[in-house]
Design a protein around this motif. Structure first.
Motif, short mmCIF file in Angstrom:
data_model
loop_
_atom_site.label_atom_id
_atom_site.label_comp_id
_atom_site.label_asym_id
_atom_site.label_seq_id
_atom_site.Cartn_x
_atom_site.Cartn_y
_atom_site.Cartn_z
N LEU A 80 0.88 -1.24 -0.08
CA LEU A 80 0.08 0.14 -0.10
C LEU A 80 0.83 1.11 -0.08
O LEU A 80 0.27 2.30 -0.53
CB LEU A 80 -0.93 0.15 1.21
CG LEU A 80 -2.06 -0.80 1.18
CD1 LEU A 80 -1.64 -2.11 1.44
CD2 LEU A 80 -3.31 -0.47 2.08
N CYS A 99 -5.11 -7.38 -0.41
CA CYS A 99 -4.76 -7.05 1.00
C CYS A 99 -5.68 -8.20 1.73
O CYS A 99 -6.92 -8.61 1.47
CB CYS A 99 -5.44 -5.90 1.68
SG CYS A 99 -4.51 -4.36 1.08
N MET A 113 -8.35 2.14 2.76
CA MET A 113 -8.55 2.12 1.15
C MET A 113 -9.33 3.40 0.93
O MET A 113 -9.07 3.91 -0.17
CB MET A 113 -9.66 0.94 1.19
CG MET A 113 -8.93 -0.26 1.30
SD MET A 113 -7.29 -0.80 0.43
CE MET A 113 -7.99 -0.57 -1.27
N TRP A 126 -9.05 -3.09 -4.92
CA TRP A 126 -8.42 -4.02 -3.87
C TRP A 126 -8.67 -5.44 -4.48
O TRP A 126 -9.94 -5.95 -4.80
CB TRP A 126 -9.36 -3.77 -2.66
CG TRP A 126 -9.30 -4.96 -1.65
CD1 TRP A 126 -8.35 -5.66 -1.00
CD2 TRP A 126 -10.38 -5.41 -0.69
NE1 TRP A 126 -8.27 -6.28 -0.06
CE2 TRP A 126 -9.95 -6.20 0.16
CE3 TRP A 126 -11.76 -5.02 -0.55
CZ2 TRP A 126 -10.54 -6.96 1.06
CZ3 TRP A 126 -12.46 -5.63 0.32
CH2 TRP A 126 -11.87 -6.35 1.39
#
Length: 448
Positions: A80, A99, A113, A126
């Motif tokens: 990230l 993730c 997010m 994602w």
């Protein structure tokens, strides 16, 4: 087109970090990722798909020694944190990040997010995973991971909570920003998410104002029965692997049929296949690159990887008698490699070799025209929307795709010549930044 990478040294091709032109060991430097993002945007890639594991491949031989020696997805850094500098350096490239929800508390994850969606101007996705490494679960303080199918039950609850935070907690118009009255947010338009389930108990509002997409573009890669049903319900993009066009076509057909059963339009799901491309200006040049790359391959590295994927120890063929039915890891991958493992040492070595270059997907070698022919055939026969291109040598593999393959795909009208404006979802589907009304997340929305 997605580039497929990981914030590590050895991702899908093992032993290649030793190649004199490979720069994957520079993964700890911001410039490494920024330059990659600029290259991909120059080549009109849609996204950079970032894999991740929170754990180490320690099934092979019962310890992590081979994974550590061979840099098999370890060491690995957080995916990230490399996205914001890449987003700042580009205007259109999007980012799908893996993730593991099994290790995430719902509210902090929702906030991360949402923050990424804000910081990328809506260019975040994602990849939803439930994990497959016991080492990851133990490292997260949870002991051995729970059974495969239960992980998907947990995922269903987790998604419900996330949809509540992203879609339902803040109404459209909740953020007022009225300097004269001093009201930034209208409290009447912010709602508490209440969830009292078997695996989670949550009561709270989302602490982020709505981001451009609210819910990130949703990827999923499950091909077990449970995983495919989950993907058909939740995913907008599905990542598939394998080297059989007919088997892939059957999986895609099943996925789209399941989507119809849950009330979704099958065209609302984009399917990406894993592929490794070794390209050059001539067929002879590409073959020479392939032969050169093969001299660096690590069979042990490939076997350490597939052992972690399957939960089966490939260090000794006699240990494989239990077969895929005992796997609590990636069941579809365990089934894929079981037959080869059953043939003994030669079969096991062949598996290690096949996985060591490209991770088990098709390896396409040739000039731009030959590669384009192959990609078009795969897409047509297997009903694919696109590809996740993994690298052999970083960044040479992607440079060669941009130079030799993309122009030929553009000439055929198979790849865009320029980006459209908007968010990741706009670019993929063209219907605006929000999830379509047929998606289950839409049911969580509040207000007019």
């Amino acid at each position: 087109m997605n580039a497929f990478a990981m914030n590590c040294v050895g991702h899908q091709s093992h032993g290649l970090w030793r190649h004199p032109r490979d720069h994957s060991a520079e993964y700890t430097h911001t410039r490494h990722w920024v330059e990659l993002a600029k290259l991909l945007e120059r080549g009109k890639f849609d996204g950079l798909f970032l894999a991740d594991v929170v754990g180490v491949y320690d099934v092979f031989g019962g310890n992590p020694d081979t994974a550590l020696q061979e840099a098999v997805q370890v060491p690995t850094n957080d995916p990230l944190l490399i996205i914001p500098p890449m987003a700042e350096a580009t205007d259109h490239l999007s980012f799908a990040v893996t993730c593991n929800l099994s290790h995430e508390p719902p509210l902090p994850f929702a906030r991360r997010m949402s923050t990424l969606d804000h910081m990328t101007d809506g260019r975040i996705g994602w990849n939803i995973v439930t994990g497959y490494l016991d080492s990851g679960s133990k490292g997260a303080g949870k002991g051995e991971q729970v059974a495969h199918d239960i992980r998907y039950d947990i995922a269903e609850e987790f998604m419900s909570i996330q949809y509540g935070f992203w879609e339902g907690s803040w109404e459209d118009g909740a953020v007022v920003r009225d300097r004269e009255t001093g009201v930034f947010t209208d409290p009447a338009k912010v709602h508490r998410v209440e969830h009292d389930g078997e695996y989670f108990k949550v009561s709270g509002i989302h602490i982020c104002e709505p981001s451009p997409q609210r819910t990130p573009v949703l990827y999923q890669a499950g091909t077990s029965s449970k995983g495919m049903a989950f993907a058909a319900k939740h995913a907008e993009c599905v990542f598939v692997g394998g080297r059989s066009r007919s088997k892939m076509a059957a999986d895609v057909e099943k996925l789209r049929a399941l989507a119809v059963e849950v009330g979704r339009d099958p065209s609302d799901i984009k399917v990406f296949a894993l592929a490794t491309v070794i390209a050059d200006a001539t067929a002879e040049g590409a073959k020479a690159k392939y032969d050169d790359y093969c001299t660096y391959l690590s069979v042990k590295g490939g076997l350490a990887l597939v052992s972690g994927w399957t939960g089966m120890d490939f260090s000794d063929p006699e240990k494989l008698a239990a077969g895929p039915s005992s796997s609590n890891a990636i069941q579809s991958v365990a089934a894929m490699f079981a037959d080869g493992a059953a043939t003994g040492a030669e079969g096991v070595e062949a598996i290690g070799l096949s996985v060591a270059l490209g991770g088990g997907g098709p390896v396409l070698v040739g000039n731009g025209k030959q590669i384009a022919d192959e990609l078009a055939a795969w897409a047509e026969e297997s009903d694919l929307d696109g590809f996740n291109f993994t690298y052999v040598v970083m960044p040479e593999t992607f440079e060669d795709i941009v130079e030799h393959v993309v122009p030929e795909l553009q000439r055929r009208g198979l790849v865009k010549r320029d980006y459209v404006d908007g968010t990741y979802r706009d670019k993929l589907f063209g219907h605006g930044p929000r999830l379509d009304a047929s998606h289950p997340a839409a049911a969580y929305r509040k207000g007019g």
